[in-house]
Write an enzyme that holds these catalytic residues in place. Structure first.
Site, PDB file in Angstrom:
ATOM      1  N   LYS A  86     -60.251 -58.877  55.506  1.00  0.00           N
ATOM      2  CA  LYS A  86     -60.390 -57.601  56.228  1.00  0.00           C
ATOM      3  C   LYS A  86     -60.754 -57.838  57.697  1.00  0.00           C
ATOM      4  O   LYS A  86     -61.364 -58.850  58.040  1.00  0.00           O
ATOM      5  CB  LYS A  86     -61.490 -56.757  55.561  1.00  0.00           C
ATOM      6  CG  LYS A  86     -61.145 -56.342  54.141  1.00  0.00           C
ATOM      7  CD  LYS A  86     -60.160 -55.210  54.156  1.00  0.00           C
ATOM      8  CE  LYS A  86     -60.021 -54.443  52.895  1.00  0.00           C
ATOM      9  NZ  LYS A  86     -59.264 -54.816  51.798  1.00  0.00           N
ATOM     10  N   LEU A  87     -60.366 -56.851  58.507  1.00  0.00           N
ATOM     11  CA  LEU A  87     -60.691 -56.926  59.933  1.00  0.00           C
ATOM     12  C   LEU A  87     -62.192 -56.679  60.111  1.00  0.00           C
ATOM     13  O   LEU A  87     -62.778 -55.831  59.446  1.00  0.00           O
ATOM     14  CB  LEU A  87     -59.881 -55.855  60.674  1.00  0.00           C
ATOM     15  CG  LEU A  87     -59.553 -56.089  62.142  1.00  0.00           C
ATOM     16  CD1 LEU A  87     -58.835 -57.411  62.368  1.00  0.00           C
ATOM     17  CD2 LEU A  87     -58.703 -54.939  62.673  1.00  0.00           C
ATOM     18  N   ILE A  88     -62.809 -57.430  61.011  1.00  0.00           N
ATOM     19  CA  ILE A  88     -64.251 -57.279  61.268  1.00  0.00           C
ATOM     20  C   ILE A  88     -64.447 -56.131  62.268  1.00  0.00           C
ATOM     21  O   ILE A  88     -63.776 -56.093  63.303  1.00  0.00           O
ATOM     22  CB  ILE A  88     -64.822 -58.601  61.842  1.00  0.00           C
ATOM     23  CG1 ILE A  88     -64.646 -59.739  60.835  1.00  0.00           C
ATOM     24  CG2 ILE A  88     -66.284 -58.462  62.262  1.00  0.00           C
ATOM     25  CD1 ILE A  88     -65.458 -59.607  59.573  1.00  0.00           C
ATOM     26  N   HIS A 104     -57.867 -70.571  59.827  1.00  0.00           N
ATOM     27  CA  HIS A 104     -56.509 -70.071  59.604  1.00  0.00           C
ATOM     28  C   HIS A 104     -55.622 -71.247  59.190  1.00  0.00           C
ATOM     29  O   HIS A 104     -55.703 -72.325  59.805  1.00  0.00           O
ATOM     30  CB  HIS A 104     -55.982 -69.431  60.894  1.00  0.00           C
ATOM     31  CG  HIS A 104     -54.624 -68.831  60.738  1.00  0.00           C
ATOM     32  ND1 HIS A 104     -54.428 -67.622  60.115  1.00  0.00           N
ATOM     33  CD2 HIS A 104     -53.394 -69.288  61.091  1.00  0.00           C
ATOM     34  CE1 HIS A 104     -53.123 -67.350  60.103  1.00  0.00           C
ATOM     35  NE2 HIS A 104     -52.481 -68.340  60.684  1.00  0.00           N
ATOM     36  N   GLU A 174     -57.949 -78.319  55.911  1.00  0.00           N
ATOM     37  CA  GLU A 174     -58.946 -77.258  56.111  1.00  0.00           C
ATOM     38  C   GLU A 174     -60.316 -77.713  55.641  1.00  0.00           C
ATOM     39  O   GLU A 174     -61.336 -77.457  56.289  1.00  0.00           O
ATOM     40  CB  GLU A 174     -58.547 -76.004  55.326  1.00  0.00           C
ATOM     41  CG  GLU A 174     -57.341 -75.294  55.878  1.00  0.00           C
ATOM     42  CD  GLU A 174     -57.114 -73.967  55.185  1.00  0.00           C
ATOM     43  OE1 GLU A 174     -58.067 -73.188  55.040  1.00  0.00           O
ATOM     44  OE2 GLU A 174     -55.965 -73.703  54.777  1.00  0.00           O
TER      45      GLU A 174
HETATM   46  C1  GRF Z   1     -57.476 -70.611  53.482  1.00  0.00           C
HETATM   47  O1  GRF Z   1     -56.168 -71.138  53.493  1.00  0.00           O
HETATM   48  C2  GRF Z   1     -57.891 -70.129  54.843  1.00  0.00           C
HETATM   49  O2  GRF Z   1     -57.309 -70.857  55.889  1.00  0.00           O
HETATM   50  C3  GRF Z   1     -57.368 -68.725  54.870  1.00  0.00           C
HETATM   51  O3  GRF Z   1     -57.550 -68.254  53.555  1.00  0.00           O
HETATM   52  C4  GRF Z   1     -57.549 -69.355  52.647  1.00  0.00           C
HETATM   53  C5  GRF Z   1     -58.823 -69.265  51.873  1.00  0.00           C
HETATM   54  O4  GRF Z   1     -58.857 -70.211  50.837  1.00  0.00           O
HETATM   55  N1  GRF Z   1     -58.006 -67.936  55.880  1.00  0.00           N
HETATM   56  P1  GRF Z   1     -60.176 -70.444  50.023  1.00  0.00           P
HETATM   57  O5  GRF Z   1     -60.627 -69.091  49.490  1.00  0.00           O
HETATM   58  O6  GRF Z   1     -61.202 -71.038  50.955  1.00  0.00           O
HETATM   59  O7  GRF Z   1     -59.804 -71.380  48.926  1.00  0.00           O
END
Ligand code: GRF
Length: 200
Positions: A86-88, A104, A174
């Protein structure tokens, strides 16, 4: 450094934060907050005895009113959006200026914006025939994925045959990038110099 992690789904980035040895002495996850009534990320938080808070209702509406007092009460230094969809609201962004970050799953400023979340991002990357993808951690501003970039990490995707393969490669990155950025924040090594975000 006290952080609140905002989630909407799986919570693998939350888990990466909670299991990072390097972050143990530096970062305390004070709350896990979701727009959903429940989600798998809440289970992860509960396994680590982290309090969870739902700010959504069954109809998908969000109640931000009680959120700000909660964040202030918990003395949150940094808000981490890890899969929060959701948008903050502007009020929260203004209150936590340059203290809300998002991860992201692509190399911004490409492949971001409204609708480009989850598997949509990786499909768009695959369909573009891009040869690299990656992850971006950026500050959150008033619109989706447009805030200044704090850190990025790329991965070669020149040999993939599906968007699912991109998902697998990017999620690994990530899980390295987000703890790295949090460590830098905790150590005071993220600064804004002449409008540019500098991490040293
Ligand atoms: C991740 O790919 C993140 O980059 C994006 O949403 C996904 C969340 O994955 N914003 P998780 O819930 O941390 O497994």
């Amino acid at each position: 450094m006290n952080i609140a992690v905002f989630v909407s789904g799986r919570g693998s980035n939350l888990k990466a934060i909670l299991t990072s040895e390097e972050l143990k002495q530096l970062v305390e996850v004070k709350a896990v907050i979701s727009d959903k009534i429940s989600c798998p990320a809440f289970q992860i938080a509960e396994n680590f005895s982290i309090p969870t808070y739902s700010i959504g209702d069954k109809a998908g509406r969000i109640n931000y009113e009680e959120l700000i007092p909660l964040l202030l009460d918990l003395k949150i230094d940094l808000i981490v959006l890890a899969g929060f969809l959701k948008l903050i609201p502007h009020e929260l962004i203004d209150l936590f200026r340059n203290r809300i970050i998002n991860i992201h799953p692509a190399l911004l400023p490409s492949f971001g914006g409204k609708g480009l979340y989850g598997s949509n991002v990786h499909k768009a990357v695959f369909e573009s025939s891009a040869k690299v993808s990656g992850a971006t951690v950026h500050f959150v501003d008033y619109t989706y994925d447009t805030g200044n970039i704090i850190a990025q990490k790329c991965v070669d995707i020149s040999d993939v045959n599906s968007s699912e393969e991109i998902v697998e490669r990017v999620i690994k990155i990530e899980h390295e990038l987000l703890p790295y950025v949090l460590k830098k924040f905790a150590l005071g090594k993220v600064n804004i110099v002449d409008k540019r975000v500098v991490v040293h």
